[in-house]
Design an enzyme around this catalytic site. Structure first.
Site, PDB file in Angstrom:
ATOM      1  N   PRO A 133       0.819  -1.216   0.000  1.00 49.60           N
ATOM      2  CA  PRO A 133       0.000   0.000   0.000  1.00 49.60           C
ATOM      3  C   PRO A 133       0.854   1.268   0.000  1.00 49.60           C
ATOM      4  CG  PRO A 133      -0.220  -1.183   2.090  1.00 49.60           C
ATOM      5  CD  PRO A 133       0.640  -2.013   1.207  1.00 49.60           C
ATOM      6  N   CYS A 134       0.336   2.280  -0.674  1.00 48.21           N
ATOM      7  CA  CYS A 134       0.990   3.588  -0.668  1.00 48.21           C
ATOM      8  C   CYS A 134       0.616   4.346   0.601  1.00 48.21           C
ATOM      9  CB  CYS A 134       0.597   4.393  -1.899  1.00 48.21           C
ATOM     10  SG  CYS A 134       1.219   3.678  -3.430  1.00 48.21           S
ATOM     11  N   TRP A 135      -0.686   4.319   0.964  1.00 43.93           N
ATOM     12  CA  TRP A 135      -1.087   4.919   2.237  1.00 43.93           C
ATOM     13  C   TRP A 135      -0.544   4.002   3.320  1.00 43.93           C
ATOM     14  CZ3 TRP A 135      -7.102   5.697   2.304  1.00 43.93           C
ATOM     15  CH2 TRP A 135      -7.509   6.409   1.185  1.00 43.93           C
TER      16      TRP A 135
END
Length: 172
Positions: A133-135
């Site tokens: 995930p980027c977040w």
């Protein structure tokens, strides 16, 4: 660092892209070809109404695409062929723990809490993943009777993913 403060997501994104193109550094990437990176960018969106978003004509998506994206943030369902969604990580973290409900409960109980935090990163899955995930972390804080949601992104595709991610965060 760089700070961009605007009322709408569209205008914030436009200014971010301008900064990335002017000051970003081209670096190698584990994901694809070389990418332009701007380190320590803070984007503040002050007035975007999540129930009536301002979708400018020049954005690459419309209201229908945005409505199709929201379930990836607002539900724990994982579409077939998808490894995870932010909604799944936030609402069913690990063994069914709803982190968004925790944040809401925590802030209702203790308005000044600094513990209203949600994490999408799962070490056992993401350290070796080719698509983590980027977040990574969301923190909700209340100050002067306003809710502030801060999201730390370890990486983000500013040219396509950022606006949808920003609308998703506002929806939360």
């Amino acid at each position: 660092g760089f700070i961009v403060r605007e009322k709408s997501i569209a205008n914030t994104w436009y200014r971010i892209l301008n900064l990335v193109m002017k000051f970003g550094t081209i670096k190698k990437s584990q994901h694809s070809s070389d990418q332009r990176e701007l380190v320590n960018l803070v984007a503040i969106v002050e007035d975007e109404d999540p129930d009536n978003p301002s979708i400018e004509k020049w954005l690459w998506f419309g209201k229908e695409e945005l409505e199709n994206y929201y379930p990836q943030i607002m539900t724990g369902k994982i579409p077939e062929g998808t490894e995870y969604t932010y909604g799944n990580r936030l609402l069913e973290y690990g063994v069914g723990k709803n982190q968004i409900d925790f944040i809401i409960s925590d802030l209702r109980k203790t308005k000044y809490s600094r513990r209203a935090i949600a994490v999408t990163w799962q070490h056992e899955k993401d350290m070796a993943s080719t698509n983590p995930p980027c977040w990574v972390v969301l923190q909700a804080l209340v100050q002067d009777d306003k809710l502030y949601l801060t999201c730390y992104l370890r990486s983000n595709d500013m040219f396509s993913a950022w606006p949808l991610n920003a609308f998703g965060l506002r929806k939360i």
